[in-house]
Design a protein around this motif. Structure first.
Motif, PDB file in Angstrom:
ATOM      1  N   SER A  28       0.822  -0.972   0.032  1.00 30.62           N
ATOM      2  CA  SER A  28      -0.142   0.102   0.070  1.00 30.62           C
ATOM      3  C   SER A  28       0.846   1.197  -0.040  1.00 30.62           C
ATOM      4  CB  SER A  28      -1.051   0.102   1.170  1.00 30.62           C
ATOM      5  OG  SER A  28      -0.335  -0.023   2.372  1.00 30.62           O
ATOM      6  N   ALA A  29       2.044   1.323   0.630  1.00 28.54           N
ATOM      7  CA  ALA A  29       2.952   2.445   0.723  1.00 28.54           C
ATOM      8  C   ALA A  29       3.346   2.768  -0.769  1.00 28.54           C
ATOM      9  CB  ALA A  29       4.044   2.023   1.713  1.00 28.54           C
ATOM     10  N   VAL A  30       3.506   1.690  -1.521  1.00 21.65           N
ATOM     11  CA  VAL A  30       4.076   1.940  -2.908  1.00 21.65           C
ATOM     12  C   VAL A  30       3.215   2.568  -3.554  1.00 21.65           C
ATOM     13  CG1 VAL A  30       5.089   0.706  -4.837  1.00 21.65           C
ATOM     14  CG2 VAL A  30       6.080   0.214  -2.777  1.00 21.65           C
ATOM     15  N   ARG A  31       1.880   2.102  -3.442  1.00 21.37           N
ATOM     16  CA  ARG A  31       0.701   2.614  -4.414  1.00 21.37           C
ATOM     17  C   ARG A  31       0.576   4.249  -3.841  1.00 21.37           C
ATOM     18  NH1 ARG A  31      -1.374  -2.572  -3.113  1.00 21.37           N
ATOM     19  NH2 ARG A  31      -2.532  -1.651  -1.241  1.00 21.37           N
ATOM     20  N   ARG A  32       0.803   4.337  -2.561  1.00 19.41           N
ATOM     21  CA  ARG A  32       0.672   5.993  -2.257  1.00 19.41           C
ATOM     22  C   ARG A  32       1.713   6.795  -2.673  1.00 19.41           C
ATOM     23  NH1 ARG A  32      -1.570   5.233   4.209  1.00 19.41           N
ATOM     24  NH2 ARG A  32      -3.377   4.141   3.756  1.00 19.41           N
ATOM     25  N   VAL A  33       2.897   6.281  -2.620  1.00 22.46           N
ATOM     26  CA  VAL A  33       3.823   6.884  -3.261  1.00 22.46           C
ATOM     27  C   VAL A  33       3.502   7.301  -4.812  1.00 22.46           C
ATOM     28  CG1 VAL A  33       6.347   6.857  -4.237  1.00 22.46           C
ATOM     29  CG2 VAL A  33       5.726   5.965  -1.996  1.00 22.46           C
ATOM     30  N   ASN A  34       2.932   6.531  -5.447  1.00 21.03           N
ATOM     31  CA  ASN A  34       2.686   6.645  -6.836  1.00 21.03           C
ATOM     32  C   ASN A  34       1.521   7.557  -7.208  1.00 21.03           C
ATOM     33  OD1 ASN A  34       4.112   5.345  -8.983  1.00 21.03           O
ATOM     34  ND2 ASN A  34       3.209   3.090  -8.151  1.00 21.03           N
ATOM     35  N   GLU A  35       0.694   7.788  -6.031  1.00 28.19           N
ATOM     36  CA  GLU A  35      -0.804   8.439  -6.080  1.00 28.19           C
ATOM     37  C   GLU A  35      -0.300   9.986  -5.645  1.00 28.19           C
ATOM     38  OE1 GLU A  35      -2.963   6.489  -3.410  1.00 28.19           O
ATOM     39  OE2 GLU A  35      -3.694   5.045  -4.703  1.00 28.19           O
ATOM     40  N   ALA A  36       0.935   9.823  -4.876  1.00 31.14           N
ATOM     41  CA  ALA A  36       1.457  11.468  -4.488  1.00 31.14           C
ATOM     42  C   ALA A  36       2.156  11.876  -5.415  1.00 31.14           C
ATOM     43  CB  ALA A  36       2.207  11.127  -3.203  1.00 31.14           C
ATOM     44  N   GLY A  37       2.529  11.211  -6.586  1.00 30.83           N
ATOM     45  CA  GLY A  37       3.263  11.705  -7.679  1.00 30.83           C
ATOM     46  C   GLY A  37       4.911  11.687  -7.461  1.00 30.83           C
ATOM     47  N   ARG A  38       5.302  10.955  -6.658  1.00 28.26           N
ATOM     48  CA  ARG A  38       6.678  10.848  -6.318  1.00 28.26           C
ATOM     49  C   ARG A  38       7.355   9.642  -6.764  1.00 28.26           C
ATOM     50  NH1 ARG A  38       8.951  13.201  -1.793  1.00 28.26           N
ATOM     51  NH2 ARG A  38      10.854  12.789  -3.135  1.00 28.26           N
ATOM     52  N   ASP A  39       7.106   9.555  -8.191  1.00 26.41           N
ATOM     53  CA  ASP A  39       8.006   8.426  -8.823  1.00 26.41           C
ATOM     54  C   ASP A  39       9.432   8.705  -8.562  1.00 26.41           C
ATOM     55  OD1 ASP A  39       5.318   7.657  -9.824  1.00 26.41           O
ATOM     56  OD2 ASP A  39       5.521   8.713 -11.503  1.00 26.41           O
ATOM     57  N   ASP A  40       9.818   9.674  -8.164  1.00 26.32           N
ATOM     58  CA  ASP A  40      11.324   9.924  -8.063  1.00 26.32           C
ATOM     59  C   ASP A  40      11.972   8.862  -7.009  1.00 26.32           C
ATOM     60  OD1 ASP A  40       9.796  11.857  -6.772  1.00 26.32           O
ATOM     61  OD2 ASP A  40      11.816  12.198  -5.567  1.00 26.32           O
ATOM     62  N   ILE A  41      11.003   8.697  -6.376  1.00 24.94           N
ATOM     63  CA  ILE A  41      11.620   7.831  -4.999  1.00 24.94           C
ATOM     64  C   ILE A  41      11.697   6.395  -5.573  1.00 24.94           C
ATOM     65  CG2 ILE A  41      10.708   6.773  -2.800  1.00 24.94           C
ATOM     66  CD1 ILE A  41       9.293   9.184  -2.170  1.00 24.94           C
ATOM     67  N   LEU A  42      10.471   5.910  -6.166  1.00 26.46           N
ATOM     68  CA  LEU A  42      10.908   4.697  -6.729  1.00 26.46           C
ATOM     69  C   LEU A  42      11.849   4.492  -7.982  1.00 26.46           C
ATOM     70  CD1 LEU A  42       7.028   3.927  -6.951  1.00 26.46           C
ATOM     71  CD2 LEU A  42       8.364   3.455  -5.360  1.00 26.46           C
ATOM     72  N   ASP A  43      11.982   5.490  -8.795  1.00 24.81           N
ATOM     73  CA  ASP A  43      13.086   5.591  -9.675  1.00 24.81           C
ATOM     74  C   ASP A  43      14.499   5.408  -9.110  1.00 24.81           C
ATOM     75  OD1 ASP A  43      11.202   5.692 -11.933  1.00 24.81           O
ATOM     76  OD2 ASP A  43      11.390   8.255 -11.768  1.00 24.81           O
TER      77      ASP A  43
END
Length: 252
Positions: free
Chosen positions: A207-222
């Motif tokens: 759920s935390a990864v989905r929330r990162v995506n929803e928050a527009g913080r793709d840079d964290i995942l990248d």
């Protein structure tokens, strides 16, 4: 640098990823739980999800009931000839008084209204029944360089995106109220061997990864995918992944 990977290709997994990548409990868990009770007549798995532990318990009990409040989970639960699935909340279990020998809840008790659930557990418990709140903690990776980068990602980078209940799981439910005669249990771990894609597929269910995506913080995942790819090396290489199993186990 390892082969280039696109973040969105890994983290845009659909609902089927949950069943595909969720760690499977070792067979020894259900064997141990069955050994704690005198009668193997009936077990109930509350918050059963897709029936992973439910079906394992069915190897040791005459009948097993899997209960979940989600109609979708029940509709997609794994069928078993000794298992009955029911859609119902943990706080109102549709079972007869004193009819259950084992009451289990795996990776689910942090979502319950626990005082109400405990009242129901006492009501349905047969003489000598056992209640088991099972969880698995934060995963561990090898080698240490992978573990170090993952720990930073988990705690510092996506930590703020976890729901508050996640801390209860990470602590093995040690911090929750448990008004039962506590029992010891053996050390157990979930063990898997995953390549890079499988590991990130599992993370896509968080759920935390989905929330990162929803928050527009793709840079964290990248950034995380690039860093981990460098350390992982060949993305097809299988690496050991493990989770420690924790329990609050008690006699009712």
């Amino acid at each position: 640098m390892a082969a280039e990977v696109g973040t969105r290709n890994w983290f845009d997994a659909g609902g089927s990823a949950y069943a595909l990548f969720r760690p499977e409990y070792p067979a020894g868990l259900s064997t141990f739980l069955a050994s704690t009770v005198k009668g193997q007549g009936r077990a109930v798995d509350v918050g059963c999800g897709n029936g992973q532990l439910t079906c394992q318990l069915a190897d040791h009990f005459t009948t097993v009931v899997g209960i979940d409040s989600s109609e979708d989970q029940i509709a997609n639960a794994t069928p078993h000839r000794h298992v009955e699935y029911i859609c119902a909340p943990a706080e109102r279990l549709p079972l007869a008084d004193r009819s259950v020998h084992l009451i289990a809840a795996a990776q689910a008790a942090h979502w319950f209204d626990r005082p109400a659930f405990y009242r129901e557990a006492r009501r349905i418990a047969a003489e000598g029944a056992v209640i088991a709140l099972v969880s698995y903690g934060v995963l561990r990776l090898e080698p240490t360089e992978l573990q170090a980068r993952f720990s930073t990602f988990y705690t510092d980078e996506i930590g703020p995106y976890w729901p508050p209940e996640r801390k209860l799981v990470d602590g093995g439910y040690a911090g929750i109220e448990f008004p039962f005669e506590e029992m010891a249990y053996p050390d157990m771990n979930i063990e898997r061997a995953w390549d890079f894609g499988e590991f990130l597929g599992y993370l896509s269910t968080w759920s935390a990864v989905r929330r990162v995506n929803e928050a527009g913080r793709d840079d964290i995942l990248d950034t995380f995918v690039r860093d981990l790819s460098d350390i992982w090396g060949d993305p097809t290489k299988k690496r050991p992944v493990s989770w420690p199993i924790k329990m609050r186990l008690g006699r009712i």
